[in-house]
Write a protein that holds these residues in place. Structure first.
Motif, short mmCIF file in Angstrom:
data_model
loop_
_atom_site.label_atom_id
_atom_site.label_comp_id
_atom_site.label_asym_id
_atom_site.label_seq_id
_atom_site.Cartn_x
_atom_site.Cartn_y
_atom_site.Cartn_z
N UNK A 47 0.85 -1.19 0.00
CA UNK A 47 0.00 0.00 0.00
C UNK A 47 0.88 1.24 0.00
N UNK A 48 0.31 2.36 -0.41
CA UNK A 48 1.10 3.56 -0.66
C UNK A 48 0.18 4.78 -0.74
N UNK A 49 0.75 5.97 -0.62
CA UNK A 49 0.03 7.22 -0.83
C UNK A 49 0.65 7.93 -2.03
N UNK A 50 -0.16 8.23 -3.04
CA UNK A 50 0.39 8.77 -4.29
C UNK A 50 -0.42 9.95 -4.78
N UNK A 51 0.24 10.81 -5.57
CA UNK A 51 -0.43 11.83 -6.35
C UNK A 51 -0.76 11.26 -7.72
N UNK A 52 -2.04 11.31 -8.11
CA UNK A 52 -2.41 11.00 -9.48
C UNK A 52 -1.92 12.12 -10.40
N UNK A 53 -1.60 11.77 -11.64
CA UNK A 53 -1.10 12.74 -12.61
C UNK A 53 -2.13 12.98 -13.69
N UNK A 54 -2.10 14.17 -14.27
CA UNK A 54 -3.06 14.48 -15.34
C UNK A 54 -2.68 13.77 -16.63
N UNK A 55 -3.64 13.67 -17.56
CA UNK A 55 -3.44 12.91 -18.79
C UNK A 55 -2.32 13.47 -19.65
N UNK A 56 -2.20 14.79 -19.71
CA UNK A 56 -1.16 15.40 -20.54
C UNK A 56 0.23 15.03 -20.02
N UNK A 57 0.41 15.04 -18.71
CA UNK A 57 1.70 14.64 -18.13
C UNK A 57 1.99 13.18 -18.42
N UNK A 58 1.00 12.33 -18.30
CA UNK A 58 1.20 10.90 -18.58
C UNK A 58 1.61 10.68 -20.04
N UNK A 59 1.03 11.45 -20.94
CA UNK A 59 1.41 11.31 -22.35
C UNK A 59 2.85 11.72 -22.57
N UNK A 60 3.29 12.79 -21.91
CA UNK A 60 4.70 13.20 -22.02
C UNK A 60 5.62 12.12 -21.49
N UNK A 61 5.25 11.52 -20.37
CA UNK A 61 6.07 10.46 -19.79
C UNK A 61 6.14 9.26 -20.74
N UNK A 62 5.03 8.94 -21.39
CA UNK A 62 5.02 7.84 -22.34
C UNK A 62 5.97 8.11 -23.50
N UNK A 63 6.07 9.35 -23.94
CA UNK A 63 7.02 9.70 -25.00
C UNK A 63 8.45 9.40 -24.57
N UNK A 64 8.79 9.73 -23.31
CA UNK A 64 10.13 9.43 -22.82
C UNK A 64 10.37 7.92 -22.77
N UNK A 65 9.38 7.19 -22.30
CA UNK A 65 9.52 5.73 -22.20
C UNK A 65 9.65 5.11 -23.59
N UNK A 66 8.88 5.61 -24.55
CA UNK A 66 9.00 5.11 -25.93
C UNK A 66 10.44 5.25 -26.42
N UNK A 67 11.03 6.40 -26.16
CA UNK A 67 12.41 6.63 -26.60
C UNK A 67 13.37 5.64 -25.94
N UNK A 68 13.19 5.40 -24.65
CA UNK A 68 14.07 4.49 -23.92
C UNK A 68 13.97 3.07 -24.46
N UNK A 69 12.75 2.61 -24.68
CA UNK A 69 12.57 1.23 -25.14
C UNK A 69 12.99 1.05 -26.59
N UNK A 70 12.87 2.08 -27.41
CA UNK A 70 13.37 1.98 -28.78
C UNK A 70 14.89 1.91 -28.80
N UNK A 71 15.52 2.69 -27.93
CA UNK A 71 16.99 2.78 -27.94
C UNK A 71 17.65 1.55 -27.34
N UNK A 72 17.08 1.01 -26.27
CA UNK A 72 17.77 -0.08 -25.54
C UNK A 72 16.75 -1.01 -24.89
N UNK A 73 15.93 -1.71 -25.67
CA UNK A 73 14.90 -2.57 -25.08
C UNK A 73 15.47 -3.69 -24.23
N UNK A 74 16.70 -4.10 -24.52
CA UNK A 74 17.32 -5.20 -23.78
C UNK A 74 17.65 -4.82 -22.34
N UNK A 75 17.53 -3.55 -22.00
CA UNK A 75 17.88 -3.10 -20.65
C UNK A 75 16.71 -3.21 -19.66
N UNK A 76 15.50 -3.46 -20.17
CA UNK A 76 14.32 -3.30 -19.33
C UNK A 76 13.47 -4.56 -19.24
#
Length: 234
Positions: A47-76
């Protein structure tokens, strides 16, 4: 509690613009509690206490993750789904077995603490991205810092209240987890590719997030990809 300057000095000591691995990378052995040998997520409860994030922020984060997985998928290991992105305010309990941890869940105490802090329910805390960095050899995370001292005081008032429910023995480092490493680690060639990708992100990252006390939730989880809202705290 740290002063705002002490907080900044501490996070600036390890959150750097350039990521560097030293040769072949071995992940933290504790990652095996959360990730299987085939790099799928294990059952892991808490269990945990968290701040939910807005949709626009989540989309930006997904863009960063896309870049990471394209560049080095074997790391994750397997990807985190976009809906799981959050900023943890306060860790609570966790264990590989639900039987070992369920009796420790503190939802009622968290609810009572939130009711005692109704005056904080309208708080808005402005946060600024620092850099993507390596979090204790388990994951890549995006660091965040309060924009000003007033924002820091509001954030730490909330943190300190929930720390009275479950005291932690390490300092608070605001961040959003982007990706967990694969349990087998990765070789030097993959490390160089990952460094290049992270450094490209850090060259251009400029993210401002508004955290609202009204978006604070008490959650339980069954894996790092499976969180459930139990209580909206304000």
């Amino acid at each position: 509690m740290e002063t705002y300057r002490q907080f900044l000095d501490r996070i600036n000591a390890f959150q750097k613009k350039e990521l560097r691995f030293c040769g072949k990378f071995a992940c933290n052995p504790s990652l095996a509690l959360k990730v299987n040998d085939d790099n799928t997520f294990k059952a892991f409860y808490g269990d945990t206490v968290v701040f939910a994030l807005d949709k626009a922020t989540k989309r930006r984060l997904t863009e960063y993750v896309d870049l990471l997985y394209r560049a080095a998928p074997q790391c994750f290991c397997e990807r985190l789904v976009e809906d799981t992105f959050h900023m943890t305010l306060h860790d609570l309990n966790s264990a590989p077995s639900l039987r070992d941890v369920e009796s420790l869940f503190v939802g009622q105490k968290i609810k009572e603490k939130a009711e005692d802090m109704r005056e904080c329910g309208d708080a808005v805390i402005k946060m600024k991205s620092t850099y993507v960095f390596n979090m204790v050899n388990t994951s890549l995370v995006l660091g965040l810092r309060p924009i000003g001292e007033g924002d820091y005081i509001k954030l730490m008032k909330l943190y300190s209240a929930f720390d009275e429910v479950k005291k932690l023995n390490y300092p608070f480092t605001p961040h959003i987890t982007l990706a967990y490493y694969g349990v087998g680690g990765f070789d030097e060639q993959a490390a160089r590719k990952l460094e290049e990708a992270v450094n490209r992100i850090n060259d251009r990252i400029d993210l401002t997030i508004e955290l609202r006390a009204g978006d604070l939730y008490y959650q339980t989880f069954e894996s790092m990809n499976d969180y459930r809202d139990e209580l909206k705290l304000f």
